[in-house]
Design a protein around this motif. Structure first.
Motif, PDB file in Angstrom:
ATOM      1  N   GLN A 131       0.827  -1.219   0.000  1.00 40.58           N
ATOM      2  CA  GLN A 131       0.000   0.000   0.000  1.00 40.58           C
ATOM      3  C   GLN A 131       0.860   1.268   0.000  1.00 40.58           C
ATOM      4  OE1 GLN A 131      -2.380  -0.794   3.411  1.00 40.58           O
ATOM      5  NE2 GLN A 131      -3.759  -2.144   2.291  1.00 40.58           N
ATOM      6  N   ARG A 132       2.043   1.160   0.614  1.00 38.85           N
ATOM      7  CA  ARG A 132       2.935   2.338   0.707  1.00 38.85           C
ATOM      8  C   ARG A 132       3.881   2.447  -0.486  1.00 38.85           C
ATOM      9  NH1 ARG A 132       1.588   0.996   5.813  1.00 38.85           N
ATOM     10  NH2 ARG A 132       1.516   2.713   7.306  1.00 38.85           N
ATOM     11  N   TYR A 133       4.020   1.357  -1.202  1.00 41.86           N
ATOM     12  CA  TYR A 133       5.058   1.262  -2.237  1.00 41.86           C
ATOM     13  C   TYR A 133       4.976   2.397  -3.275  1.00 41.86           C
ATOM     14  CZ  TYR A 133       7.894  -0.696  -5.961  1.00 41.86           C
ATOM     15  OH  TYR A 133       8.842  -0.865  -6.938  1.00 41.86           O
ATOM     16  N   ASP A 134       3.805   2.643  -3.806  1.00 45.89           N
ATOM     17  CA  ASP A 134       3.677   3.653  -4.875  1.00 45.89           C
ATOM     18  C   ASP A 134       4.084   5.031  -4.367  1.00 45.89           C
ATOM     19  OD1 ASP A 134       2.901   1.817  -6.684  1.00 45.89           O
ATOM     20  OD2 ASP A 134       0.742   2.237  -6.516  1.00 45.89           O
ATOM     21  N   ARG A 135       3.710   5.303  -3.113  1.00 49.20           N
ATOM     22  CA  ARG A 135       4.050   6.617  -2.552  1.00 49.20           C
ATOM     23  C   ARG A 135       5.580   6.751  -2.436  1.00 49.20           C
ATOM     24  NH1 ARG A 135       3.796   9.161   3.089  1.00 49.20           N
ATOM     25  NH2 ARG A 135       4.321  11.259   2.447  1.00 49.20           N
ATOM     26  N   ILE A 136       6.228   5.665  -2.028  1.00 52.63           N
ATOM     27  CA  ILE A 136       7.697   5.706  -1.874  1.00 52.63           C
ATOM     28  C   ILE A 136       8.347   5.932  -3.237  1.00 52.63           C
ATOM     29  CG2 ILE A 136       9.743   4.321  -1.256  1.00 52.63           C
ATOM     30  CD1 ILE A 136       7.997   2.980   0.912  1.00 52.63           C
ATOM     31  N   VAL A 137       7.869   5.206  -4.241  1.00 55.50           N
ATOM     32  CA  VAL A 137       8.458   5.330  -5.582  1.00 55.50           C
ATOM     33  C   VAL A 137       8.173   6.720  -6.149  1.00 55.50           C
ATOM     34  CG1 VAL A 137       8.503   4.377  -7.926  1.00 55.50           C
ATOM     35  CG2 VAL A 137       8.306   2.849  -5.966  1.00 55.50           C
ATOM     36  N   ASP A 138       6.960   7.205  -5.958  1.00 52.97           N
ATOM     37  CA  ASP A 138       6.616   8.548  -6.465  1.00 52.97           C
ATOM     38  C   ASP A 138       7.488   9.602  -5.800  1.00 52.97           C
ATOM     39  OD1 ASP A 138       4.705   7.524  -8.042  1.00 52.97           O
ATOM     40  OD2 ASP A 138       2.994   8.157  -6.806  1.00 52.97           O
ATOM     41  N   PHE A 139       7.579   9.511  -4.458  1.00 50.70           N
ATOM     42  CA  PHE A 139       8.324  10.543  -3.749  1.00 50.70           C
ATOM     43  C   PHE A 139       9.804  10.519  -4.149  1.00 50.70           C
ATOM     44  CE2 PHE A 139      10.573  12.750  -0.453  1.00 50.70           C
ATOM     45  CZ  PHE A 139       9.737  13.804  -0.135  1.00 50.70           C
ATOM     46  N   SER A 140      10.358   9.307  -4.254  1.00 49.70           N
ATOM     47  CA  SER A 140      11.802   9.197  -4.533  1.00 49.70           C
ATOM     48  C   SER A 140      12.134   9.544  -5.986  1.00 49.70           C
ATOM     49  CB  SER A 140      12.298   7.779  -4.217  1.00 49.70           C
ATOM     50  OG  SER A 140      11.691   6.857  -5.095  1.00 49.70           O
ATOM     51  N   GLU A 141      11.139   9.459  -6.875  1.00 41.90           N
ATOM     52  CA  GLU A 141      11.314   9.725  -8.309  1.00 41.90           C
ATOM     53  C   GLU A 141      12.391   8.824  -8.918  1.00 41.90           C
ATOM     54  OE1 GLU A 141      12.119  13.920  -8.765  1.00 41.90           O
ATOM     55  OE2 GLU A 141      10.581  14.452  -7.309  1.00 41.90           O
ATOM     56  N   MET A 159      19.912   8.710  -1.177  1.00 43.16           N
ATOM     57  CA  MET A 159      19.261   9.581  -0.208  1.00 43.16           C
ATOM     58  C   MET A 159      17.758   9.695  -0.494  1.00 43.16           C
ATOM     59  SD  MET A 159      17.975  12.756   0.214  1.00 43.16           S
ATOM     60  CE  MET A 159      18.603  13.992  -0.861  1.00 43.16           C
ATOM     61  N   ARG A 160      17.403   9.787  -1.779  1.00 43.42           N
ATOM     62  CA  ARG A 160      15.978   9.873  -2.142  1.00 43.42           C
ATOM     63  C   ARG A 160      15.217   8.649  -1.640  1.00 43.42           C
ATOM     64  NH1 ARG A 160      14.464  12.772  -7.174  1.00 43.42           N
ATOM     65  NH2 ARG A 160      15.940  14.452  -7.363  1.00 43.42           N
ATOM     66  N   LEU A 161      15.823   7.496  -1.852  1.00 43.82           N
ATOM     67  CA  LEU A 161      15.163   6.265  -1.417  1.00 43.82           C
ATOM     68  C   LEU A 161      15.053   6.234   0.113  1.00 43.82           C
ATOM     69  CD1 LEU A 161      14.007   3.490  -2.219  1.00 43.82           C
ATOM     70  CD2 LEU A 161      16.319   2.561  -2.010  1.00 43.82           C
ATOM     71  N   ALA A 162      16.166   6.559   0.783  1.00 40.89           N
ATOM     72  CA  ALA A 162      16.179   6.496   2.250  1.00 40.89           C
ATOM     73  C   ALA A 162      15.148   7.457   2.843  1.00 40.89           C
ATOM     74  CB  ALA A 162      17.577   6.832   2.771  1.00 40.89           C
ATOM     75  N   PHE A 163      15.069   8.658   2.279  1.00 38.81           N
ATOM     76  CA  PHE A 163      14.125   9.645   2.813  1.00 38.81           C
ATOM     77  C   PHE A 163      12.688   9.183   2.559  1.00 38.81           C
ATOM     78  CE2 PHE A 163      11.741  13.557   3.115  1.00 38.81           C
ATOM     79  CZ  PHE A 163      12.299  14.141   4.241  1.00 38.81           C
ATOM     80  N   ALA A 164      12.448   8.707   1.348  1.00 40.20           N
ATOM     81  CA  ALA A 164      11.082   8.276   1.000  1.00 40.20           C
ATOM     82  C   ALA A 164      10.612   7.145   1.922  1.00 40.20           C
ATOM     83  CB  ALA A 164      11.028   7.838  -0.463  1.00 40.20           C
ATOM     84  N   VAL A 165      11.510   6.215   2.227  1.00 40.25           N
ATOM     85  CA  VAL A 165      11.120   5.117   3.123  1.00 40.25           C
ATOM     86  C   VAL A 165      10.895   5.664   4.540  1.00 40.25           C
ATOM     87  CG1 VAL A 165      11.857   2.950   4.207  1.00 40.25           C
ATOM     88  CG2 VAL A 165      12.261   3.311   1.759  1.00 40.25           C
ATOM     89  N   ALA A 166      11.843   6.492   5.008  1.00 44.23           N
ATOM     90  CA  ALA A 166      11.784   6.967   6.401  1.00 44.23           C
ATOM     91  C   ALA A 166      10.479   7.716   6.708  1.00 44.23           C
ATOM     92  CB  ALA A 166      12.989   7.859   6.704  1.00 44.23           C
ATOM     93  N   ILE A 167       9.957   8.464   5.726  1.00 43.26           N
ATOM     94  CA  ILE A 167       8.748   9.251   6.011  1.00 43.26           C
ATOM     95  C   ILE A 167       7.461   8.445   5.821  1.00 43.26           C
ATOM     96  CG2 ILE A 167       9.797  11.483   5.466  1.00 43.26           C
ATOM     97  CD1 ILE A 167       8.391  11.273   2.703  1.00 43.26           C
ATOM     98  N   THR A 168       7.593   7.247   5.261  1.00 47.25           N
ATOM     99  CA  THR A 168       6.381   6.502   4.896  1.00 47.25           C
ATOM    100  C   THR A 168       6.024   5.437   5.930  1.00 47.25           C
ATOM    101  OG1 THR A 168       7.134   6.848   2.647  1.00 47.25           O
ATOM    102  CG2 THR A 168       5.286   5.384   2.889  1.00 47.25           C
ATOM    103  N   VAL A 169       6.853   5.290   6.956  1.00 45.92           N
ATOM    104  CA  VAL A 169       6.602   4.210   7.911  1.00 45.92           C
ATOM    105  C   VAL A 169       5.985   4.729   9.225  1.00 45.92           C
ATOM    106  CG1 VAL A 169       8.282   2.589   6.945  1.00 45.92           C
ATOM    107  CG2 VAL A 169       9.052   4.282   8.606  1.00 45.92           C
TER     108      VAL A 169
END
Ligand SMILES: Nc1ncnc2c1ncn2[C@@H]1O[C@H](COP(=O)(O)OP(=O)(O)OP(=O)(O)O)[C@@H](O)[C@H]1O
Length: 255
Positions: A131-141, A159-169
């Motif tokens: 459920q969170r996956y699309d948001r992480i991919v969208d945010f990280s671009e 960093m994009r990936l790390a930030f996107a994951v950190a804010i989505t959990v």
């Protein structure tokens, strides 16, 4: 969830390392080294000494200091990656962290696999993460690079990936090392917008930055660390004044 007023409590924390040096320069040491028996000299080194602070719910604390001051050590202690030599740390809430590049992801796995692995570490099921996956991919671009092993990522992509994951959990406490500095300006703005959103959602944020402007704009409280010790602690203007005085080249040259 704990009933404590504070989400992070750090009481008189110190972290000690033994630094190893090789004896060199004498004929005797050359002889010992040539036999393959290097003589080691040890030095006691306190990366942090007697650090105390508390962070309340929804508050943002900025940590500033020169290279080697102990900032990342403090963040690693708060997130439990390392243990204090002395003192006590209590963390009363769900932490998500974005630490030095290289922490948190498996280099041989793709971003997609790392997202699910991280989700599991944070206690989310595969379905939750789907459920969170699309948001992480969208945010990280990261788009077409999502199936590339992260060892091939640039530091900005990482960093994009790390930030996107950190804010989505759904953290109650977000710990962010100065890694935001490696992103490009547009992504940096997006990250700060997201941090503002989290502040409004009452997330407590512990934030390391080399940028006084970022600390002034973004933080409610600040700490200035030098040589592992707190030099100043209080409101950002008070702390940054001390930091700027002490790190100003004119001040340094007259010490
Ligand atoms: N595992 C270790 N063994 C020995 N010394 C260490 C270890 N980890 C950190 N240190 C030392 O502790 C000190 C503080 O390091 P730390 O990474 O916390 O600094 P920092 O303030 O985050 O610096 P920077 O701004 O350069 O990132 C440094 O002198 C570093 O060499």
């Amino acid at each position: 969830m704990s009933s404590s007023k504070y989400l992070i409590e750090v009481d008189n924390v110190s972290k000690y390392y033994k630094l190893h040096h090789e004896r060199k320069g004498t004929l005797q040491s050359w002889f010992i080294n040539s036999l393959g028996r290097k003589k080691k000299l040890d030095e006691d080194f306190w990366a942090l000494k007697d650090v105390s602070f508390k962070l309340g719910r929804g508050r943002t604390l900025g940590v500033i200091g020169r290279n080697g001051a102990g900032k990342s050590t403090l963040l690693k202690l708060v997130t439990g990656i390392i243990q204090p030599t002395e003192g006590r740390i209590r963390v009363n809430g769900r932490v998500s962290a974005m630490l030095e590049l290289g922490t948190g992801f498996h280099p041989d796995l793709t971003a997609r696999d790392n997202i699910f692995l991280n989700g599991a570490i944070y206690g989310f099921s595969k379905k939750d993460m789907e459920q969170r996956y699309d948001r992480i991919v969208d945010f990280s671009e990261l788009g077409k690079f999502i199936d590339t092993p992260v060892k091939h990522y640039s530091s900005g992509m990482y960093m994009r990936l790390a930030f996107a994951v950190a804010i989505t959990v759904n953290p109650e406490i977000l710990v962010v090392d100065e890694v935001l500095a490696v992103g490009d300006a547009a992504f940096g703005r997006k990250c700060y917008d997201e941090l503002e959103r989290m502040k409004k959602a009452n997330v407590s944020i512990l934030f390391v930055s080399h940028g006084p402007g970022e600390i002034a704009r973004f933080c409610d409280e600040a700490i200035y660390l030098a040589n592992g010790r707190i030099v100043a602690q209080g409101t950002p203007p008070e702390v940054l004044k001390m930091y700027e005085q002490q790190t100003n080249p004119t001040f340094i040259s007259t010490r």
